[in-house]
Design a protein around this motif. Structure first.
Motif, short mmCIF file in Angstrom:
data_model
loop_
_atom_site.label_atom_id
_atom_site.label_comp_id
_atom_site.label_asym_id
_atom_site.label_seq_id
_atom_site.Cartn_x
_atom_site.Cartn_y
_atom_site.Cartn_z
N MET A 139 28.29 21.67 -15.71
CA MET A 139 27.22 21.35 -14.76
C MET A 139 26.17 22.46 -14.76
O MET A 139 26.50 23.64 -14.90
N SER A 140 24.94 22.07 -14.57
CA SER A 140 23.88 23.06 -14.41
C SER A 140 23.98 23.64 -12.99
O SER A 140 24.69 23.10 -12.14
N GLY B 177 32.65 18.11 -16.86
CA GLY B 177 32.62 18.72 -18.19
C GLY B 177 33.23 17.80 -19.25
O GLY B 177 32.71 17.67 -20.35
N GLN B 178 34.32 17.13 -18.86
CA GLN B 178 34.97 16.24 -19.83
C GLN B 178 34.15 15.00 -20.12
O GLN B 178 34.09 14.53 -21.26
N GLU C 264 37.80 21.01 -4.33
CA GLU C 264 37.13 19.83 -4.87
C GLU C 264 36.08 20.19 -5.91
O GLU C 264 35.94 19.51 -6.93
N LEU C 265 35.32 21.24 -5.66
CA LEU C 265 34.23 21.57 -6.57
C LEU C 265 34.75 21.86 -7.98
O LEU C 265 34.22 21.35 -8.96
N GLU C 266 35.84 22.65 -8.07
CA GLU C 266 36.38 22.99 -9.39
C GLU C 266 36.91 21.75 -10.11
O GLU C 266 36.71 21.56 -11.30
N MET C 267 37.61 20.89 -9.33
CA MET C 267 38.16 19.69 -9.94
C MET C 267 37.05 18.78 -10.46
O MET C 267 37.12 18.26 -11.57
N PHE C 268 35.96 18.62 -9.66
CA PHE C 268 34.87 17.77 -10.13
C PHE C 268 34.18 18.38 -11.33
O PHE C 268 33.78 17.69 -12.26
#
Lengths: 380, 380
Positions: A359-360, A352-353, A343-347
């Motif tokens: 994300m910071s 980013g888009q 989930e983290l990578e997908m979010f």
């Protein structure tokens, strides 16, 4: 004797639901300009004048204006035949009343194919207009047994070649599919399984055969047995075709001299391929930003509103293909990827888009906490 | 100068789902014969040439054949305008190319209403064709403020009357609803609530006003401000109209001499009324058995297949009204009657109609027994 040969105007046609009428109006202006510039003695249109049996009223009005320009202003006679897209009865209405003013429209096939005699300073020529006709129609009209397009056309051409032409050059105008011809996606098949194919040699005895139906300019059998092609690209499969009209010069006893006069559309029809980011970056320097585009995106991850982003630079994107995604989907990569990614990578992708920047660390930490909390909730 | 004025052909129209194309073809032949017989200098058709904006292809072919006859065989010029049923763009296609051969079709309204000059041995005349136009269209074209049909027509007629006519007789051709005119069921209203009405006196300054829209022949205000009416009856409400075309003779400085030339259809359109049995009995001696009929039946009892019975004598019954039954239903008689009559009487009626003769005593007894048995069963 000089004339322009064109065909397959398909006035009123749409490309992916986008009206092309303005493009067609500009294209007809170009054809009128070329006719005037080269001082031709006639304009020949080899069928598929309209795109449909019942064209929209504004398509009728556009053709009407064009013909007024050609006949009343430029005084150039026009010879046109009905193609497989046209309604022969509708197109042929008033034909006999128009012919006196130099407009020769050939709608329904008649038993006697009457030539149109065009005069010029360097001598006359005879034009034989043969509207598109199903074999069944030829069979009925001539009361003979035949079933193929080849036999039907052979009979009609015999009728024409048997006529005494006073030794004048003979030009035939027809709408058919020559054997070996190259089609594109925008032609409607005349019949299924190749039964519509005709031997090009049937036409070789004419001084010139002005053909319509295939949308790419080409000749078959001999250079004077020729398709002018359509003046505009009517499908993305035609992206590499160079559209033109044929300028034909006839002199008694000489082979026809043929020159292709290129046509330049206001908006090209083409396919661009690449990664979204890369396409958006190169857009500002693309001179063809107004072109009608099919876009093939190579990106393999989910993208937020790619059509909206592309259209902000390329307003006339008509179709979007997610080539990259489809290739991965076909191999099952996407599903695996989604599972592995977490989930983290997908979010993070999504963030980013939307934000245009990653994300910071603080945001990343916050999101990680949120996802963990949701997982705890879920596993209770 | 002699011409025939006709209008409202509505080619392609149906009457109660029955195609009238064959009748229309015969009627056009009659009009052509009358034109030839009277040696007219022109034929004027005041709108509603077709019944629909997109007429069927065979309607287009029929008009085409008629025009070939008039122009090529009889050499009689034709002036026609688009009515409210016609598509102005479609009808007007190629108009400029046709005018040289004497076919003057006026499709979309233009700012300058150009007269058609018709020559004859006894002098020329000017015909001003004004196609039907909504007030909104006139407003836009002339960039003026107006909202009524009256104001729109007044503006157009001013434009025409202001033109220098070289002292020649002026004929206006228009399609509109004159105030006080009698309509029928087959006209499509131009607007709702009478806002389409125009003062007939607007036309009085012309030598003749050849009008279309109303289907009954009539004049309003003055004999030369005239509707020719439609050549065929297009609704049963027109059953008592005598259809005709107007033969008009103009001589400079004289009032127009007008004669109505009657048209005789192959099949009349009429209403017959009576009891079924009586209508069937008189049918064999009826000379109009092929007519298009609306039948009003006065019978008050149930009838078995009355349409089938009538059509075996009158093949073109298009509509059946059970006038007798409706009157009784309205007053509640039928229901009371059915209750009072009882099953035996009702079956007896039915038996008589199917067998053509009444029940015998034995049959009557059998039926009585059966009905009683059913009643016993029911009351258990």
């Amino acid at each position: 004797m000089k004339f322009i040969h064109t065909s397959d105007w398909h006035i009123g046609r749409q490309l992916h639901n986008e009206s092309l009428l303005d493009e067609q109006a500009l294209m007809l202006q170009q054809i009128a300009s070329l006719a005037a510039e080269h001082g031709v003695d006639a304009l020949v249109v080899a069928g598929d004048i309209y795109d449909r049996a019942i064209p929209p009223a504004n398509a009728v009005a556009l053709l009407n204006r064009f013909l007024d320009t050609l006949l009343l202003e430029l005084k150039i006679p026009v010879i046109m035949i009905a193609g497989n897209h046209d309604s022969h009865e509708r197109l042929g209405f008033g034909a006999r009343q128009m012919s006196g003013s130099g407009l020769h429209i050939c709608g329904p096939l008649e038993r006697h194919i009457k030539p149109v005699r065009i005069e010029s300073d360097s001598g006359a020529a005879l034009f034989y207009p043969i509207p598109y006709a199903e074999p069944a129609m030829v069979r009925q009209l001539f009361e003979v047994e035949l079933s193929s397009h080849q036999d039907a056309m052979a009979l009609l051409l015999d009728e024409v070649l048997g006529q005494d032409g006073d030794g004048l050059p003979k030009v035939v105008v027809a709408h058919c599919f020559l054997d070996g011809g190259s089609g594109s996606d925008s032609e409607r098949p005349l019949s299924i399984g190749g039964a519509d194919r005709i031997d090009p040699m049937l036409f070789s005895a004419f001084d010139y055969a002005a053909l319509g139906h295939l949308h790419g300019p080409q000749f078959k059998g001999a250079p004077h047995v020729r398709y002018s092609g359509s003046p505009l690209k009517y499908s993305f499969s035609e992206q590499h075709q160079n559209k033109s009209v044929s300028l034909v010069e006839l002199q008694a006893g000489q082979p026809a001299v043929i020159e292709l006069l290129p046509l330049t559309p206001r908006r090209d029809v083409r396919i661009i391929e690449g990664y979204l980011q890369q396409l958006l970056e190169q857009a500002p320097t693309d001179p063809g930003r107004e072109d009608y585009l099919m876009v093939r995106l190579l990106d393999t991850q989910a993208l937020l509103d790619p059509m909206g982003k592309l259209r902000s630079h390329y307003p006339n994107v008509l179709h979007l293909e997610r080539t990259g995604l489809m290739a991965r989907q076909a191999s099952g990569d996407v599903e695996r990827d989604r599972v592995q990614k977490g989930e983290l990578e997908m979010f993070s992708d999504f963030f980013g888009q939307v934000q245009g920047e990653p994300m910071s660390d603080a945001q990343r930490q916050l999101m990680t906490g949120l996802i963990e909390a949701l997982h705890r909730e879920e596993s209770r």
